[in-house]
Design an enzyme around this catalytic site. Structure first.
Site, short mmCIF file in Angstrom:
data_model
loop_
_atom_site.label_atom_id
_atom_site.label_comp_id
_atom_site.label_asym_id
_atom_site.label_seq_id
_atom_site.Cartn_x
_atom_site.Cartn_y
_atom_site.Cartn_z
CG ASP A 208 -0.25 0.30 2.59
OD1 ASP A 208 1.27 0.38 2.59
OD2 ASP A 208 -0.86 0.41 3.66
CG ASP A 210 1.55 2.87 4.89
OD1 ASP A 210 0.64 2.72 5.53
OD2 ASP A 210 2.63 2.09 4.38
CG ASP A 334 -3.17 2.82 5.08
OD1 ASP A 334 -4.46 2.41 4.72
OD2 ASP A 334 -2.47 1.76 5.74
P1 GTP Z 1 4.00 -2.63 3.21
O1 GTP Z 1 2.67 -1.91 3.19
O2 GTP Z 1 3.68 -4.00 3.04
O3 GTP Z 1 5.26 -2.27 2.20
O4 GTP Z 1 4.66 -2.67 4.63
P2 GTP Z 1 4.52 -1.55 5.80
O5 GTP Z 1 5.73 -1.74 6.73
O6 GTP Z 1 4.42 -0.31 4.90
O7 GTP Z 1 3.22 -1.99 6.31
P3 GTP Z 1 1.83 -1.24 6.69
O8 GTP Z 1 1.33 -0.35 5.59
O9 GTP Z 1 0.98 -2.22 7.05
O10 GTP Z 1 2.12 -0.26 7.98
C1 GTP Z 1 3.08 0.63 8.00
C2 GTP Z 1 3.26 1.23 9.52
O11 GTP Z 1 2.44 1.96 9.95
C3 GTP Z 1 3.64 -0.05 10.14
O12 GTP Z 1 4.68 0.19 10.99
C4 GTP Z 1 2.44 -0.13 11.19
O13 GTP Z 1 2.73 -0.59 12.33
C5 GTP Z 1 2.02 1.51 11.40
N1 GTP Z 1 0.81 1.82 11.82
C6 GTP Z 1 0.66 2.60 13.04
N2 GTP Z 1 -0.60 2.86 13.22
C7 GTP Z 1 -1.29 2.07 12.63
C8 GTP Z 1 -2.78 1.79 12.51
O14 GTP Z 1 -3.62 2.40 13.30
N3 GTP Z 1 -3.09 0.88 11.60
C9 GTP Z 1 -2.17 0.36 10.68
N4 GTP Z 1 -2.74 -0.39 9.90
N5 GTP Z 1 -0.90 0.52 10.71
C10 GTP Z 1 -0.19 1.42 11.82
MN MN Z 2 2.49 0.13 3.99
MN MN Z 3 -0.58 0.85 5.86
#
Ligand code: GTP
Ligand code: MN
Ligand code: MN
Length: 410
Positions: A208, A210, A334
């Site tokens: 995704d 972020d 997100d």
């Molecule tokens: P990929 O998206 O697969 O590349 O990995 P990512 O590390 O970006 O994972 P992800 O998008 O699921 O999460 C990004 C970061 O947001 C992580 O470190 C989560 O712990 C953090 N995070 C913090 N608060 C929240 C929350 O309320 N909801 C979610 N979903 N993630 C959160």
């Molecule tokens: Mn992510």
């Molecule tokens: Mn995310």
């Protein structure tokens, strides 16, 4: 090549947040195997399985930060966080190049099916197991089922399954960010929009995008996301969006309940599915169409405010089918908004990784008696909140050596 200092640094640490964990490390063959065990425990779903999943995760994090490759069982003897089960797996891989247990899990019908189902946005392991036990095995089974009641998320998860399973690449993430910045200019001046998550940790692709958004003047961030979402919806650029209001209260910073519900924060946010016009990628990235080294994007109807609303086929139909000749793809985005006063903490939380967060929060709690979340830090002993204006300051408050974003890939 590992230096003596690197080795010493590894040996000195107890928590993953004290070590550097780069994306590219020396023990992928082992960590890939441990990640299968972690998933398998996670899919199984009991309380004990949850702890087992975490234990595999910690073992894998340990191997990822090790500055050399494990080549014999002697190497494993002084490794941190590696239990007997993990040692057995490592031994087998060292001897045969693979682990029978891992191969068995990966080829089992149960594991493959649960993996398929949890790949559906909105479907967690519990739902996946339920569907499995009802006899379903494929996405087609789920689509055809008359007994399952799918949530809106799950319907979209199935409809956009292929798109959402296709990794988002950095250029797409940047295009979306740049586009969002343009859109926000119409609503508020000086808003900042930063790509966090895996991309900020140096990954080339992710599941995704972020986006952490804020305004330099505390309080001026309020209401902006709602307007942004409304505008994007009007332009038919959101295939799904749910706006969650900010539910943060300062008191919750020191409540253990807040700490236990750990990873989730209370910021205003929208976990959405963005309709990315393929032409947007060239248009909104700095190298633009000039970059011939990357794959040429096909189609190219410009995405702009004049997109006709009947282009938005999906909203009014029950069908799972997408048009064959579409010029867009679905991308999970997100959107998170935080007030400036909490920016450092919010950034730390959204950079991740999840494991890094878990580790640094546990460290703060166990070693310093402090409660860390994406909103702030509370010192339980002196009973006070500790403000910070940057991530660096938070590391100082926590008496931790600074770890770069690219080194938080545990
Ligand atoms: P990929 O998206 O697969 O590349 O990995 P990512 O590390 O970006 O994972 P992800 O998008 O699921 O999460 C990004 C970061 O947001 C992580 O470190 C989560 O712990 C953090 N995070 C913090 N608060 C929240 C929350 O309320 N909801 C979610 N979903 N993630 C959160
Ligand atoms: Mn992510
Ligand atoms: Mn995310």
């Amino acid at each position: 090549i590992a230096t003596i200092e690197d080795e010493a640094e590894y040996q000195d640490t107890k928590y993953a947040c004290q070590r550097r964990t780069p994306l590219k490390h020396h023990n992928k063959i082992f960590t890939d195997a441990l990640e299968v065990l972690e998933k398998n425990a996670d899919y199984t779903g009991g309380d004990q399985d949850y702890s087992r999943a975490l234990a595999f995760r910690r073992a894998s994090a340990s191997l990822k930060s090790l500055p050399h490759t494990v080549t014999s069982m002697r190497d494993v003897a002084n490794l941190k966080d590696i239990g007997k089960h993990c040692k057995d797996v490592i031994r087998e891989i060292l001897e045969k190049g693979y682990s029978t247990e891992i191969e068995d899990i990966k080829s089992s019908e149960w594991f493959k099916t649960i993996q398929l189902f949890v790949g559906i946005y909105g479907c967690g392991p519990a739902t996946a197991r339920k569907w499995y036990n009802m006899g379903y095995r494929t996405l087609e089974d789920i689509k055809k089922s008359t007994t399952i009641h799918l949530t809106a998320d799950q319907r979209n998860g199935i409809r956009f399954y292929d798109d959402l399973q296709t990794p988002v690449i950095r250029r797409e993430a940047e295009a979306i960010r740049n586009f969002i910045i343009e859109e926000i200019k119409e609503i508020s001046n000086d808003f900042t929009v930063v790509i966090t998550g895996g991309f900020i940790r140096g990954k080339d692709s992710g599941h995704d995008v972020d986006l952490l958004m804020s305004h330099p003047d505390n309080g001026k961030e309020k209401g902006v996301l709602q307007k942004l979402i409304t505008n994007l919806k009007q332009k038919n650029l959101l295939l799904e969006c749910s706006l969650q209001a900010n539910t943060f209260h300062k008191e919750s910073l020191k409540s253990p309940k807040h700490y236990k519900s750990s990873m989730l924060d209370h910021f205003e946010k929208s976990l959405s599915i963005f309709r990315l016009e393929k032409s947007m990628v060239d248009k909104y990235t700095s190298c633009g169409g000039a970059s011939k080294t990357t794959e040429k994007v096909q189609g190219g109807k410009s995405c702009s405010s004049n997109t006709k609303s009947d282009d938005y086929i999906l909203k009014h139909t029950d069908s799972f089918d997408l048009p064959k000749d579409r010029t867009w793809r679905a991308v999970r985005v997100d959107f998170v908004v935080c007030p400036q006063s909490q920016y450092g903490y919010a950034l730390l939380g959204w950079v991740g990784s999840k494991m890094f967060n878990r580790s640094i929060r546990l460290y703060a709690d166990r070693e310093l008696g402090m409660m860390l979340s994406s909103h702030g830090l509370y010192d339980r002993i002196n009973q006070q909140y500790i403000p910070a204006s940057s991530e660096q300051e938070i590391f100082e408050h926590l008496k931790l050596t600074w770890i770069e974003h690219e080194d938080r890939n545990c």
